[in-house]
Design a protein around this motif. Sequence first.
Motif, mmCIF file in Angstrom:
data_model
loop_
_atom_site.group_PDB
_atom_site.id
_atom_site.type_symbol
_atom_site.label_atom_id
_atom_site.label_comp_id
_atom_site.label_asym_id
_atom_site.label_seq_id
_atom_site.Cartn_x
_atom_site.Cartn_y
_atom_site.Cartn_z
ATOM 1 N N MET A 1 84.893 -36.464 1.830
ATOM 2 C CA MET A 1 85.847 -35.385 1.538
ATOM 3 C C MET A 1 85.734 -34.264 2.568
ATOM 4 N N ASN A 2 84.468 -33.836 2.841
ATOM 5 C CA ASN A 2 84.277 -32.727 3.769
ATOM 6 C C ASN A 2 84.837 -33.026 5.147
ATOM 7 N N ASP A 3 84.587 -34.259 5.627
ATOM 8 C CA ASP A 3 85.090 -34.637 6.946
ATOM 9 C C ASP A 3 86.610 -34.650 6.971
ATOM 10 N N SER A 4 87.223 -35.142 5.896
ATOM 11 C CA SER A 4 88.683 -35.222 5.869
ATOM 12 C C SER A 4 89.305 -33.830 5.827
ATOM 13 N N VAL A 5 88.683 -32.905 5.118
ATOM 14 C CA VAL A 5 89.186 -31.528 5.073
ATOM 15 C C VAL A 5 89.027 -30.877 6.436
ATOM 16 N N HIS A 6 87.873 -31.089 7.064
ATOM 17 C CA HIS A 6 87.664 -30.547 8.409
ATOM 18 C C HIS A 6 88.708 -31.090 9.374
ATOM 19 N N ASP A 7 88.938 -32.407 9.318
ATOM 20 C CA ASP A 7 89.912 -33.030 10.224
ATOM 21 C C ASP A 7 91.311 -32.479 9.979
ATOM 22 N N ALA A 8 91.639 -32.241 8.710
ATOM 23 C CA ALA A 8 92.966 -31.712 8.384
ATOM 24 C C ALA A 8 93.136 -30.299 8.947
ATOM 25 N N LEU A 9 92.110 -29.473 8.808
ATOM 26 C CA LEU A 9 92.185 -28.116 9.341
ATOM 27 C C LEU A 9 92.230 -28.135 10.864
ATOM 28 N N GLN A 10 91.444 -29.003 11.460
ATOM 29 C CA GLN A 10 91.450 -29.128 12.923
ATOM 30 C C GLN A 10 92.830 -29.543 13.410
ATOM 31 N N GLU A 11 93.465 -30.463 12.707
ATOM 32 C CA GLU A 11 94.807 -30.903 13.095
ATOM 33 C C GLU A 11 95.814 -29.760 12.982
ATOM 34 N N LEU A 12 95.692 -28.951 11.940
ATOM 35 C CA LEU A 12 96.586 -27.799 11.778
ATOM 36 C C LEU A 12 96.405 -26.808 12.929
ATOM 37 N N ILE A 13 95.169 -26.665 13.393
ATOM 38 C CA ILE A 13 94.899 -25.762 14.511
ATOM 39 C C ILE A 13 95.439 -26.344 15.809
ATOM 40 N N PHE A 14 95.152 -27.616 16.069
ATOM 41 C CA PHE A 14 95.590 -28.233 17.316
ATOM 42 C C PHE A 14 97.108 -28.352 17.393
ATOM 43 N N SER A 15 97.762 -28.501 16.241
ATOM 44 C CA SER A 15 99.225 -28.629 16.238
ATOM 45 C C SER A 15 99.914 -27.278 16.401
ATOM 46 N N GLY A 16 99.142 -26.209 16.249
ATOM 47 C CA GLY A 16 99.729 -24.871 16.363
ATOM 48 C C GLY A 16 100.191 -24.300 15.047
ATOM 49 N N GLU A 17 100.095 -25.079 13.957
ATOM 50 C CA GLU A 17 100.503 -24.553 12.657
ATOM 51 C C GLU A 17 99.597 -23.405 12.225
ATOM 52 N N LEU A 18 98.336 -23.504 12.595
ATOM 53 C CA LEU A 18 97.406 -22.388 12.415
ATOM 54 C C LEU A 18 97.117 -21.852 13.811
#
Length: 206
Positions: A1-18
């Motif tokens: 779970m922790n890894d998937s949440v981290h990956d999701a947040l990282q993707e939001l950052i890399f995509s520019g959404e965050l």
Amino acid sequence: MNDSVHDALQELIFSGELAPGSALSVPALAARLDVSRTPVREAVQQLIYEGLATHTRNAGARVASLDADAIKGVFQVREVLDGLAAHSATLKAGRATIEQLAKMVQVQREMLDELPDQGRDAALDLQFHTLIRETSANRSLCEALARLDGQAHLYRSDMWVTELNRRLAVTEHERIVAAIEAGDAEGARAAACAHVAGLYVRTCRS
């Protein structure tokens, strides 16, 4: 779970959404990802460790912002360390790893015919470099490069929107794989260094 949440947040950052400077509110992110607050809190702490986020007493956690001098330093160090990783990986890579790297680059080449996707293309790039670093079997090197690479993507993820930039990056990846497959450790080092140097130039121009 922790890894998937981290990956999701990282993707939001890399995509520019965050975007850089965006608040990383644990309650808001937990609601957005439909998970409990604990894995989000741990993921945010991991992002801070990786240099993708910062924390201040009064403002809380935010997506990190890097200025031009900071990103220049990131790329200068990454150039040297990525070269070392490619050199070491060449000496250790077996057939299965080489085939995996070749497959990754093939997918990247195929994606050039698709519309640009910042999050997808940044993730594919990160996966490629991560495999090379893991193959080097140098834990300290892997940890240092994981932080540097994340920060490089954070600074200018919109680089992956430009058609020429995408094509140049894939061609440079192919040169790295060709050198590794040929067992040319010095060639792999040179190709990796040239790739990072090229990324820095293209990042500054984007």
